[in-house]
Each structure stands twice: as structure tokens, then as C-alpha cells.
Scaffold this active site. Structure first.
Site, PDB file in Angstrom:
ATOM      1  N   SER A 143      56.555  31.650  30.796  1.00 31.21           N
ATOM      2  CA  SER A 143      55.369  31.325  30.055  1.00 31.21           C
ATOM      3  C   SER A 143      55.694  29.783  29.971  1.00 31.21           C
ATOM      4  O   SER A 143      56.767  29.234  29.710  1.00 31.21           O
ATOM      5  CB  SER A 143      55.507  31.921  28.723  1.00 31.21           C
ATOM      6  OG  SER A 143      54.341  31.499  27.809  1.00 31.21           O
ATOM      7  N   TYR A 156      58.255  35.145  20.389  1.00 35.67           N
ATOM      8  CA  TYR A 156      57.871  34.720  21.649  1.00 35.67           C
ATOM      9  C   TYR A 156      58.243  33.477  22.349  1.00 35.67           C
ATOM     10  O   TYR A 156      58.963  33.395  23.482  1.00 35.67           O
ATOM     11  CB  TYR A 156      56.294  34.818  22.027  1.00 35.67           C
ATOM     12  CG  TYR A 156      55.644  34.915  23.543  1.00 35.67           C
ATOM     13  CD1 TYR A 156      55.696  36.066  24.134  1.00 35.67           C
ATOM     14  CD2 TYR A 156      55.059  33.593  24.031  1.00 35.67           C
ATOM     15  CE1 TYR A 156      55.169  36.131  25.241  1.00 35.67           C
ATOM     16  CE2 TYR A 156      54.817  33.938  25.208  1.00 35.67           C
ATOM     17  CZ  TYR A 156      54.693  35.163  25.962  1.00 35.67           C
ATOM     18  OH  TYR A 156      54.067  35.105  27.162  1.00 35.67           O
TER      19      TYR A 156
HETATM   20  N1  NAD Z   1      48.551  36.701  29.569  1.00 34.57           N
HETATM   21  C1  NAD Z   1      49.259  35.429  29.173  1.00 34.57           C
HETATM   22  O1  NAD Z   1      48.324  34.671  28.768  1.00 34.57           O
HETATM   23  C2  NAD Z   1      50.555  35.070  29.490  1.00 34.57           C
HETATM   24  C3  NAD Z   1      50.849  33.597  29.489  1.00 34.57           C
HETATM   25  C4  NAD Z   1      52.264  33.330  29.889  1.00 34.57           C
HETATM   26  C5  NAD Z   1      52.994  34.211  30.147  1.00 34.57           C
HETATM   27  N2  NAD Z   1      52.665  35.425  30.259  1.00 34.57           N
HETATM   28  C6  NAD Z   1      53.908  36.329  30.637  1.00 34.57           C
HETATM   29  O2  NAD Z   1      53.399  37.108  31.829  1.00 34.57           O
HETATM   30  C7  NAD Z   1      53.928  38.675  31.775  1.00 34.57           C
HETATM   31  C8  NAD Z   1      52.796  39.510  32.026  1.00 34.57           C
HETATM   32  O3  NAD Z   1      52.161  39.873  30.975  1.00 34.57           O
HETATM   33  P1  NAD Z   1      50.657  39.991  31.064  1.00 34.57           P
HETATM   34  O4  NAD Z   1      49.716  38.963  30.497  1.00 34.57           O
HETATM   35  O5  NAD Z   1      50.143  40.540  32.572  1.00 34.57           O
HETATM   36  O6  NAD Z   1      50.512  41.327  30.046  1.00 34.57           O
HETATM   37  P2  NAD Z   1      50.142  42.623  30.067  1.00 34.57           P
HETATM   38  O7  NAD Z   1      50.111  43.321  28.554  1.00 34.57           O
HETATM   39  O8  NAD Z   1      48.692  42.995  30.907  1.00 34.57           O
HETATM   40  O9  NAD Z   1      51.223  43.400  31.156  1.00 34.57           O
HETATM   41  C9  NAD Z   1      52.610  43.544  30.610  1.00 34.57           C
HETATM   42  C10 NAD Z   1      53.014  44.799  31.354  1.00 34.57           C
HETATM   43  O10 NAD Z   1      54.434  44.870  30.920  1.00 34.57           O
HETATM   44  C11 NAD Z   1      54.662  46.255  30.571  1.00 34.57           C
HETATM   45  N3  NAD Z   1      55.666  46.294  29.578  1.00 34.57           N
HETATM   46  C12 NAD Z   1      56.047  45.721  28.327  1.00 34.57           C
HETATM   47  N4  NAD Z   1      57.361  46.116  27.923  1.00 34.57           N
HETATM   48  C13 NAD Z   1      57.975  46.787  28.954  1.00 34.57           C
HETATM   49  C14 NAD Z   1      59.090  47.344  28.991  1.00 34.57           C
HETATM   50  N5  NAD Z   1      60.151  47.185  27.926  1.00 34.57           N
HETATM   51  N6  NAD Z   1      59.613  47.725  30.240  1.00 34.57           N
HETATM   52  C15 NAD Z   1      58.822  47.812  30.998  1.00 34.57           C
HETATM   53  N7  NAD Z   1      57.432  47.478  31.270  1.00 34.57           N
HETATM   54  C16 NAD Z   1      56.903  46.651  30.066  1.00 34.57           C
HETATM   55  C17 NAD Z   1      53.467  46.730  29.833  1.00 34.57           C
HETATM   56  O11 NAD Z   1      53.465  48.110  29.943  1.00 34.57           O
HETATM   57  C18 NAD Z   1      52.349  46.097  30.626  1.00 34.57           C
HETATM   58  O12 NAD Z   1      51.977  47.068  31.627  1.00 34.57           O
HETATM   59  C19 NAD Z   1      54.767  38.659  30.546  1.00 34.57           C
HETATM   60  O13 NAD Z   1      55.951  38.263  30.636  1.00 34.57           O
HETATM   61  C20 NAD Z   1      54.172  37.559  29.620  1.00 34.57           C
HETATM   62  O14 NAD Z   1      54.873  37.064  28.673  1.00 34.57           O
HETATM   63  C21 NAD Z   1      51.460  36.128  29.961  1.00 34.57           C
END
Ligand code: NAD
Length: 274
Positions: A143, A156
Site C-alpha cells: 500500500s 495498517y
Molecule cells: N482498497 C484500497 O484502497 C487499498 C489501497 C492500498 C492497498 N490495498 C491492499 O490491497 C490488498 C487487497 O485489498 P482489497 O482492497 O482488494 O480488499 P478486499 O477486502 O476487497 O479484498 C481482500 C481479500 O482478502 C481476503 N482476506 C482477508 N484476510 C485474509 C486472510 N487472513 N487469509 C486469506 N484471505 C484473506 C478477504 O476475504 C478479501 O477477499 C490488501 O493487501 C490491501 O491492504 C488496498
């Protein structure tokens, strides 16, 4: 690196960025995509959207035995993993917006498991084979919060910084073995994680779609970048931070004041059903 012909694993593949990564890996010509998620039904849904070239796993990435099983069963069925995407993530806001130490030990430990140890377990499981083959790539979704900060969630921010630390070690140590490492570092992306007013006042550079984020990831992989920045401004912020840390802290405090006001009015609106 090119995805065509590779066996690809995506954790957190049931939703958001991970779901898009899995679908896109298939479109890029991956021979197999293993979709892993804590939410097994969601992993199955993504895998069935891909069809014959995919499998689904229930996997808690914070449990090493789950990652080992994911790697073992994927490699037995489809062959050596060429790209492992450690993407699963969670966010919890500090219970007290004014106190970054207010989250519980359990909250810190859970995010440490999902954001840091999951990446360690993945590397432990696949790097020896990649060294033997002198090929392989790890894409860790971190991130911009791991390079800059996350206002309102020290859990986070802290664990994502640690994820960058581990990825740097991994990239440095494996480079001479022909292995690549990338960290995907977006700011706001519209996904399940950020639904429901999460960005109140904080979407400074715009919230992108998961598809656009994954476009940047694919481009970054193709260019063999270590840091992949879907939001170009993040590179400028990193430069400002490196050049003048004190000024950067001052700017972030100003942004935090703005977010505090926006949150307050969002919460007031929610309270009155507006
Ligand atoms: N959405 C944003 O703005 C953003 C920004 C920067 C980084 N990220 C990062 O992107 C990645 C994906 O996030 P997203 O935004 O797609 O969120 P999301 O919630 O849509 O998807 C995350 C997925 O991870 C799964 N998950 C959570 N804990 C888990 C575990 N212990 N084992 C296996 N699966 C698990 C959830 O069930 C979900 O399907 C994350 O690492 C998040 O920190 C997201």
C-alpha cells in the site's frame, strides 16, 4: 516478467484487487491460477469466473500450514509456481482517532500475521524452488501506506511499512538467483475494504477502480519494477518525505485535520440517516 505460461497464485483472490489480479492473470495467459481466500465461497466464485484454468482454496494467509498446503497442492496439480501474489489484507481503524496506540495487541498481531508473516510464509514456501529453477516472481500487495502513512490506522501503517521492509530484504537477497520481487502500492482503490464512507475527506488523489490498479500492476511487472505505484503522485510524496521529513509530517498533520472534520460530518450524516 510475462505472466503467459506461468502458474500463478493470488491470495485474497475472492474480492477487490485480488479478484482482478486473478482474472487478469488468466487473460494474460497464465496456465493456471490458484485463487486463495479466507472466504472460500468468494475464492470459488473467482475461480469459476475463470473456468478450467483455475482452482480455489480456503486459506488463512496468517497460518503457515495453509500457505504450505496451497503451494504443495497447486504445484502437484499444475507445476512450479512462477508468480506468487501475496495480496490478502485487512484494515482496522484506530479505536481512538487521536491515539495511534489505542488499537489492541490482538489487532496489531492479526495485521502483522496477514500483512507481514503471510509474505514470509509465501517466500519460505516458494523461494527454494525458485532458486533451484533460477526463475520466479513475488508480487506483494502492500500500500502507499507502507511508504507514506495511513491516517487513522497506525496498525495498517505500521504493518504495511514492515511488509516493505521484508520485500526489500527479499528483493536484495534473491536478485542474484534470478528471482524478482515487486510491491504494489496503491492509494485509494474502490473495493470491499474501502466501501461505506471509508474515504470521507481522504480521497486526495482520487479513488481508482481495481481494474485500473491491476493494469498498473501488470505494467509494473512487465517493466520488472520493484515499487509499482498505480497513483503517480505517491512517487512525489516519497520524494518530499525523503527531502524534508519535518515538512512532510506537518503536511500530513494538516491532511489529518481535514480528514477529522470530514469524518465528523460523515458520522453526523450517518447518525441522522442523511
Ligand atoms: N482498497 C484500497 O484502497 C487499498 C489501497 C492500498 C492497498 N490495498 C491492499 O490491497 C490488498 C487487497 O485489498 P482489497 O482492497 O482488494 O480488499 P478486499 O477486502 O476487497 O479484498 C481482500 C481479500 O482478502 C481476503 N482476506 C482477508 N484476510 C485474509 C486472510 N487472513 N487469509 C486469506 N484471505 C484473506 C478477504 O476475504 C478479501 O477477499 C490488501 O493487501 C490491501 O491492504 C488496498
Amino acid at each position: 516478467m510475462e505472466i503467459a505460461g506461468k502458474v500463478v497464485v493470488v491470495t485474497g483472490g475472492g474480492s477487490g484487487i485480488g479478484r482482478e489480479l486473478a482474472l487478469r492473470a488468466h487473460r494474460e495467459g497464465a496456465v493456471h491460477v490458484a485463487v486463495a481466500d479466507l472466504n472460500e465461497a468468494a475464492a470459488r466464485e473467482t475461480a469459476s469466473a475463470i473456468g478450467a484454468g483455475a482452482s480455489a482454496f480456503r486459506c488463512d494467509v496468517a497460518h503457515e500450514a495453509d500457505i504450505q498446503r496451497l503451494v504443495r497442492e497447486t504445484e502437484a496439480a499444475a507445476g512450479p509456481i512462477g508468480l506468487f501474489c501475496s495480496n490478502a489484507g485487512i484494515i482496522s481503524m484506530d479505536p481512538d482517532f487521536d491515539n495511534p496506540a489505542s488499537a489492541t495487541d490482538e489487532s496489531f498481531a492479526r495485521s502483522w500475521g496477514v500483512h507481514v508473516m503471510a509474505h514470509v510464509y509465501a517466500a519460505r514456501a516458494v523461494v527454494p524452488g525458485m532458486i533451484a529453477r533460477r526463475s520466479g516472481w513475488l508480487l506483494n500487495t502492500v500500500s502507499a501506506a507502507g511508504l507514506l502513512s495511513q491516517i487513522g490506522s497506525s496498525v495498517y501503517s505500521t504493518t504495511k511499512h514492515a511488509a516493505i521492509g521484508f520485500a526489500e530484504s527479499l528483493a536484495i537477497a534473491t536478485k542474484d538467483h534470478g528471482i524478482g520481487v515487486s510491491v504494489l502500492c496503491p492509494q485509494g482503490v474502490a473495493t470491499g475494504m474501502t466501501a461505506g464512507g471509508f474515504f470521507a475527506g481522504a480521497d486526495v488523489d482520487g479513488v481508482m477502480t481495481a481494474e485500473a490498479c491491476v493494469d498498473a500492476a501488470i505494467e509494473g511487472l512487465r517493466a520488472e519494477k520493484f515499487v509499482i505505484l498505480p497513483h503517480a503522485n505517491v512517487g512525489d510524496y516519497m520524494r518530499l518525505k525523503a527531502e524534508n521529513y519535518e515538512r512532510w509530517i506537518g503536511g500530513m498533520a494538516k491532511l489529518r485535520r481535514r480528514i477529522a472534520l470530514a469524518r465528523a460530518s460523515h458520522l453526523a450524516g450517518a447518525g441522522t440517516g442523511e
